[in-house]
Design an enzyme around this catalytic site. Structure first.
Site, short mmCIF file in Angstrom:
data_model
loop_
_atom_site.label_atom_id
_atom_site.label_comp_id
_atom_site.label_asym_id
_atom_site.label_seq_id
_atom_site.Cartn_x
_atom_site.Cartn_y
_atom_site.Cartn_z
N ASP A 192 61.10 49.31 94.50
CA ASP A 192 61.94 48.11 94.59
C ASP A 192 61.34 46.91 93.89
O ASP A 192 62.01 45.89 93.75
CB ASP A 192 62.22 47.76 96.05
CG ASP A 192 61.01 47.11 96.72
OD1 ASP A 192 59.87 47.45 96.33
OD2 ASP A 192 61.20 46.27 97.60
N CYS A 230 63.98 38.01 54.76
CA CYS A 230 64.64 39.09 55.50
C CYS A 230 65.87 39.57 54.74
O CYS A 230 66.13 40.78 54.63
CB CYS A 230 65.06 38.62 56.89
SG CYS A 230 63.72 38.13 57.98
N ASP A 289 57.71 48.12 89.52
CA ASP A 289 58.19 49.50 89.61
C ASP A 289 59.09 49.87 88.44
O ASP A 289 59.39 51.05 88.24
CB ASP A 289 58.99 49.70 90.91
CG ASP A 289 58.12 49.59 92.15
OD1 ASP A 289 56.92 49.89 92.05
OD2 ASP A 289 58.64 49.20 93.21
N CYS A 331 65.10 34.74 58.00
CA CYS A 331 64.83 33.90 56.83
C CYS A 331 65.32 34.59 55.57
O CYS A 331 65.82 35.71 55.61
CB CYS A 331 63.33 33.60 56.72
SG CYS A 331 62.34 35.07 56.49
N CYS A 372 95.03 69.04 79.12
CA CYS A 372 94.09 70.14 79.28
C CYS A 372 92.81 69.85 78.50
O CYS A 372 92.67 68.83 77.83
CB CYS A 372 94.69 71.46 78.79
SG CYS A 372 95.06 71.45 77.01
N CYS A 390 93.06 69.15 74.79
CA CYS A 390 93.48 67.77 74.48
C CYS A 390 92.25 66.87 74.39
O CYS A 390 92.14 66.02 73.50
CB CYS A 390 94.42 67.23 75.55
SG CYS A 390 95.97 68.14 75.73
N ASP A 397 57.13 54.46 96.21
CA ASP A 397 56.27 53.29 96.23
C ASP A 397 56.10 52.87 97.69
O ASP A 397 57.05 52.99 98.48
CB ASP A 397 56.93 52.17 95.42
CG ASP A 397 56.15 50.87 95.52
OD1 ASP A 397 54.95 50.88 95.19
OD2 ASP A 397 56.75 49.87 95.95
#
Length: 849
Positions: free
Chosen positions: A715, A29, A719, A26, A93, A96, A516
Site C-alpha cells: 500500500d 531536435c 511498494d 529546440c 458471433c 464478426c 508488505d
C-alpha cells in the site's frame, strides 16, 4: 519502441503523412527528427514544426507510417498514442469480432484493436493525428457493422440502454411473428408424416399442391420478414469474402427454401423421386435462431448488471445553493466548488468536502464496509453513498467523470472489455472457422450427391444444410467475454477492482503471495498494545503520567502513547524539568511526581531491576515487540509495548490463503528476529527481512525461484516498483495514489481478506471460461460430423436441420447461463470494517489514480 501493426494498407501513393512528435525542445531536435525521417526510402520531403510538434512527410510512393514512427523513436523522440472506444452494433458471433478487428487494424495509424462481443464494443489504440475516430468508424461501416460513439455521462449510458432495449423488443416481435407463421407450416408438413388424421385432411381437403403453396407463402414471409436481418448482414459479408454466422444461416435456409420452390413450381427439372419440399426446415430454422438470439440478448443484458447497479448509484439530481437559494439541478450541471445540500436518506451526488452539519454516511455500496462512517466539517464524502441520519452541506470537489464512482465504473468497463491470454486460441480458430464450415458443407453435399443413396440430391441438400446450421460460432465468441464481464462485475461488488483484465487470469496461476508488512499485515500506525502495571499502580494512572512526559516528543512511539491516553479520556498534566537521554529514555516531573520512561538499560542506569517483568518481556519479544519501562517516584511502575498492531482480519486471511494451496511470504524492513517473530505468530511460510525500500523488487525476484508466479500486496509509495514487478500487483485501497496506479488489482478497503476473495474469484472465473470453451469447441467438434452424416452408414442416423437449429441456439444459451452462475459467487471470507472512516479516504486515493 511502439509496436506498430501494418498501417498503410490502402494508402494512396504520393500522399503526405502528418505525424505528431513528442519530446522536441529546440531547433536541433527538429534537425535530428528531419534527418532520421529523410533517410527512409520513398521520402520526398520532410518538414518538422517545433511549435506544432508535428512532422509532415511527403512520399514518392506508398506512405509508410510504421517506418516514420520507428525513425522518430530511433532518434530519441516519441509519437503519442491514444485510445478510443466505440460501440459496434450488428455483431452476432466470433467471426464478426474477427472481421471488425481486421478492418480496424487495417486503418493507417492503428496499433491494436480489441473487440468484445459481449459488451459490443471495440477498444482501439492508435497514433494521435494519424488515425482519427472518423477513420475507424468508416472502417467498421466498411466491414458491414454500425459504429456509435460512447459517452461518459448518464445520458450516453441511457442511450446505450435504450438501444439494447429496442434490439430486445425487435427480436421478441420478430420471434413471435416467425413462430406464429411457422406453426401452420410445421403442422401441415410434419403432421402429414406422423399424424394420420392430419395427413388425410391435407391430402383430401387441401390437396398436396395447395399445401405446398400455403407453405411457400408463409415461409417466404418468414424468411424475408422476420428473417430479413440474416440476409441484411449475411449476404454483404459473403460478397466481401468474409462470411459470418448470418451467412451460414442465409445459405442454409436459402438452399432449403430454393430447393422447395423448384419442387413446387418446376418439379420436372428435378430427378425423378426427388421433388420434395423443405419449407418447414427453413421456417423452423429461422424461428429457432431468432429465439436463440432473443434469449442471448436477454442474457447478455444481465451480464452487465454490475455496471448498471454502479451507474444506478448516481442520483439524477442534486440540491445546490445558487444565488442564495437552494435549487434542484440535473447532476450534469453540478460544478466543482458548488455547495451541495444532502438530507437524511439522500444519495450523495458527487465527491466533496463537508462544510457544515454532521451525519453518518453508508459507504458500503462502494467500499463494502457495513458500518456507517461519521462525517463532520472537513470530512470527505463520496458520490453514490447514502446519507443515513443528519443533514449536511458539502463543497463539490470532483464532478462528472472525475468522481470516484465514475472512475470505478470506467475501471470495471475496461476490465470487462479486455481480452485474456486464453482468448488467443479462440481468435485463431474463429479466423478460419466459418469458411471452413462452408467448405465442409460443400464437401458434404458433393459426397452425398455422388455416393449417397437415392434420392441422393435430397440427402445431399438436407445434410449440407444441417452442417451449415449446426456450426454457429456464437458460443465460441461469447465463451470468454461473458465470463469476464460477470466475474469482474461481481468482483467490483465485493470491493475488488481489476484494473487490468489480464490479472484475472494471471492471479489464478500465482503460487506465492508476498505481503508488505506495514499497512498491509498491520494497521500502518504505531499503537499502544500492552501496559502491565506493577503492584500498587493503576493502569490509567501510569498511562496518564507517561503520556504527559511523552507529549513533549514527536517520536511515533510517544504519539501512540499520547493517543491511547486521549482515547481513554485521561487528563494530561503539564510537566517540569523535561530531560531526554539519547539512546536511553526521557524523564520529567509531572504534578510533583518524577516519571522516567525508557529501555531496560535506562532502568538499570536508574537502579531499577526489571527482572520482575522478565516473563512479560519475553512474551512481548516473542511477538516482535520491544518492551519499554516506566518508573514513578523511584519505583518500577510498568512495562509498556508500542507496536504497529496486526490487523484483526490478517490471521484469518493467511489461513485462507493456505487453504487455497498458496505459500505466503512477508517482505519487511524489520530485523530478522522481529520479522520471524511476526511470521511465527501469523503462520507465514517465508520471510524476507531487513529489506530497504529499493530492495523489494530484488525480493520479488528471489521469491520467483523455481519458476513460481508471485503476487505482491502493498500500500505504500515505496511498494510501487514491487507492485509493477510482480506477476500480479494488488494494492490496498487505503494506500497511496502511486501504489494504486502501479497495481493490477485494487482492494477497495484495507481488508487483506480481499486478496483471498480476488484469488478465489479468479480461479472461479477461469474455470467458468474453460467450461464455456470446452462446450463451444466440443459441441462443434462432435456435432458437425454428425450433421454431415458420418453415423448414417453405421446406424442410419441423420441430424435434421431443424434439430441442428435448436441445438445451435441452445449452445449460446448454455454458455451465457453458465457465465451468469458467477453472479452467485460467494466470498471465501466476508469483509469487515477495519477502521470506520477509512473508506472515503480509500476512494479518494483511488479516484486520483
Amino acid at each position: 519502441m511502439t509496436d506498430i501493426a501494418p498501417l498503410q494498407r490502402g494508402a494512396k501513393a504520393g500522399s503526405t503523412l502528418s505525424i505528431p512528435v513528442e519530446g522536441m525542445t529546440c531547433a536541433s531536435c527538429v534537425g535530428h527528427v528531419e534527418k532520421a525521417i529523410a533517410r527512409l526510402p520513398d521520402v520526398a520531403k520532410v518538414s518538422v514544426n517545433l511549435a506544432t510538434e508535428r512532422a509532415d512527410v511527403s512520399f514518392t510512393g506508398k506512405p509508410d507510417a510504421a517506418a516514420v514512427v520507428r525513425a522518430v523513436e530511433g532518434a530519441g523522440y516519441g509519437v503519442p498514442e491514444v485510445t478510443a472506444e466505440l460501440g459496434v452494433a450488428g455483431m452476432t458471433c466470433a467471426s464478426c469480432v474477427a472481421h471488425v478487428e481486421k478492418a480496424v487494424k487495417a486503418v493507417p495509424g492503428v496499433n491494436a484493436a480489441t473487440v468484445n462481443l459481449a459488451t459490443e464494443r471495440v477498444s482501439v489504440r492508435h497514433l494521435a493525428g494519424v488515425a482519427s475516430v472518423e477513420d475507424i468508424e468508416a472502417a467498421i461501416r466498411g466491414a458491414g457493422y454500425e459504429p456509435h460513439r460512447l459517452g461518459g455521462d448518464n445520458t450516453a449510458t441511457d442511450r446505450e440502454r435504450e438501444a439494447r432495449e429496442r434490439e430486445l423488443t425487435g427480436l421478441r416481435r420478430a420471434t413471435l411473428i416467425a413462430a406464429a407463421l411457422t406453426l401452420p407450416v410445421f403442422v401441415i408438413e410434419m403432421g402429414s408424416h406422423f399424424v394420420p388424421a392430419i395427413h388425410d385432411f391435407v391430402m383430401n381437403r387441401i390437396g398436396m399442391q395447395t399445401s405446398w403453396l400455403i407453405q411457400f407463402v408463409l415461409t417466404t414471409i418468414i424468411l424475408f420478414g422476420p428473417g430479413r436481418r440474416f440476409f441484411r448482414k449475411g449476404v454483404p459479408a459473403m460478397l466481401r469474402g468474409t462470411p459470418d454466422m448470418n451467412s451460414l444461416v442465409v445459405v442454409g435456409t436459402s438452399a432449403a427454401w430454393g430447393y422447395s420452390v423448384v419442387a413446387t413450381f418446376m418439379p420436372q427439372v428435378l430427378p425423378a423421386g426427388t421433388a420434395n419440399v423443405y419449407y418447414e426446415a427453413a421456417a423452423v430454422i429461422v424461428t429457432l435462431i431468432l429465439l436463440g438470439r432473443y434469449l442471448e440478448a436477454k442474457a447478455k443484458g444481465r451480464t452487465s448488471e454490475a455496471i448498471k447497479r454502479l451507474v444506478g448509484l448516481q442520483p439524477k439530481t442534486a440540491r445546490v445553493e445558487r444565488d442564495g437559494q437552494t435549487v434542484e439541478v440535473p447532476l450534469s450541471e453540478v460544478r466543482a466548488g458548488d455547495i451541495v445540500q444532502v438530507r437524511p436518506g439522500d444519495r450523495v451526488p458527487v465527491d466533496g468536502e463537508v462544510v457544515a452539519g454532521a451525519s453518518y454516511v453508508d459507504e458500503s455500496m462502494i467500499t463494502g464496509e457495513p458500518v456507517p462512517v461519521a462525517k463532520s466539517a472537513g470530512a470527505e464524502v463520496v458520490g453514490g453513498t447514502i446519507n443515513r441520519t443528519g443533514a449536511f452541506s458539502f463543497r463539490a470537489t470532483k464532478v462528472g467523470a472525475d468522481t470516484v464512482l465514475a472512475q470505478i465504473i470506467r475501471m470495471v468497463e475496461e476490465a470487462q472489455g479486455s481480452k485474456l491470454p486464453i482468448q488467443a486460441l479462440v481468435d485463431k480458430v474463429t479466423a478460419w472457422f466459418v469458411p471452413a464450415v462452408m467448405a465442409a458443407a460443400a464437401l458434404t453435399f458433393l459426397i452425398w450427391l455422388v455416393f449417397g443413396p437415392e434420392p441422393a440430391l435430397t440427402f445431399a441438400l438436407v445434410n449440407a444444410v444441417a452442417v451449415l446450421i449446426i456450426a454457429c460460432p456464437c458460443a465460441m465468441g461469447l465463451a470468454t467475454p461473458t465470463s469476464i464481464m460477470v466475474g469482474t462485475g461481481r468482483a467490483a461488488e465485493l470491493g475488488v477492482l481489476f484494473r487490468k483484465g489480464e490479472a484475472l487470469q494471471a492471479l489464478r496461476d500465482v503460487a506465492v503471495v508476498a505481503l508488505d508488512k506495514t499497512g498491509t499485515l498491520t494497521r500502518g500506525r504505531p499503537e499502544l498494545t500492552d501496559l502491565t502495571p506493577s503492584a500498587g499502580f493503576e493502569r490509567d494512572e501510569v498511562l496518564a503520567l507517561v503520556a504527559a512526559v511523552e507529549a513533549k516528543s514527536e517520536h511515533p512511539i510517544a504519539t501512540a502513547i499520547v493517543a491511547a491516553a486521549g482515547e481513554r479520556g485521561l487528563r494530561i498534566d503539564t510537566l517540569e524539568g523535561f530531560d531526554a537521554v539519547p539512546g536511553y529514555g526521557v524523564a520529567a516531573t509531572v504534578d510533583g511526581r518524577h516519571v522516567a520512561v525508557g529501555a531496560d538499560r535506562y532502568m538499570t542506569r536508574l537502579g531499577h531491576d526489571v527482572a520482575a517483568f522478565a516473563d512479560e518481556a519475553a512474551r512481548l519479544g516473542g511477538e516482535g515487540k520491544s518492551p519499554l519501562y516506566a518508573a514513578i517516584d523511584g519505583r518500577l511502575a510498568a512495562v509498556i509495548a508500542v507496536a504497529d498492531p496486526i490487523k484483526g482480519t490478517t490471521p484469518e486471511a493467511i489461513r485462507a490463503l493456505h487453504d487455497l494451496g498458496l505459500k505466503v511470504a512477508m517482505i519487511t524492513g524489520d530485523n530478522r528476529a522481529t520479522a520471524e517473530a511476526v511470521a511465527r505468530q501469523l503462520g507465514i511460510d517465508e520471510v524476507v527481512p531487513e529489506v530497504l525500500p529499493d530492495g523489494k523488487v530484488k525480493a520479488i525476484h528471489e521469491l520467483r525461484a523455481g519458476g513460481r508466479k508471485v503476487a505482491f500486496v502493498g500500500d505504500g509509495i515505496n511498494d510501487a516498483p514491487a507492485l509493477a514487478e510482480a506477476d500480479v500487483g494488488l494494492a490496498i485501497g487505503t494506500g497511496t495514489d502511486v501504489a494504486i496506479e502501479s497495481a493490477d488489482v485494487v482492494l477497495m478497503s484495507g481488508d487483506l481478506r480481499g486478496v483471498v476473495n480476488a484469488i478465489a474469484l479468479s480461479k472461479a472465473t477461469i474455470r467458468n471460461i474453460k467450461q464455456n470453451l470446452f462446450w463451444a469447441f466440443a459441441y462443434n467438434a462432435a456435432l458437425i460430423p454428425v450433421a454431415a452424416g458420418v453415423l448414417y452408414p453405421v446406424s442410419g442416423t441423420l441430424l435434421s436441420p431443424v434439430l441442428a437449429a435448436g441445438a445451435m441456439a441452445l449452445s449460446s444459451v448454455f454458455v451465457l447461463s453458465n457465465a451468469l452462475r458467477l453472479r452467485a459467487f460467494k466470498p471465501v471470507l466476508a469483509a469487515e470494517v477495519e477502521a470506520a472512516g477509512t473508506g472515503a479516504e480509500a476512494q479518494a486515493r483511488l479516484a486520483a489514480a
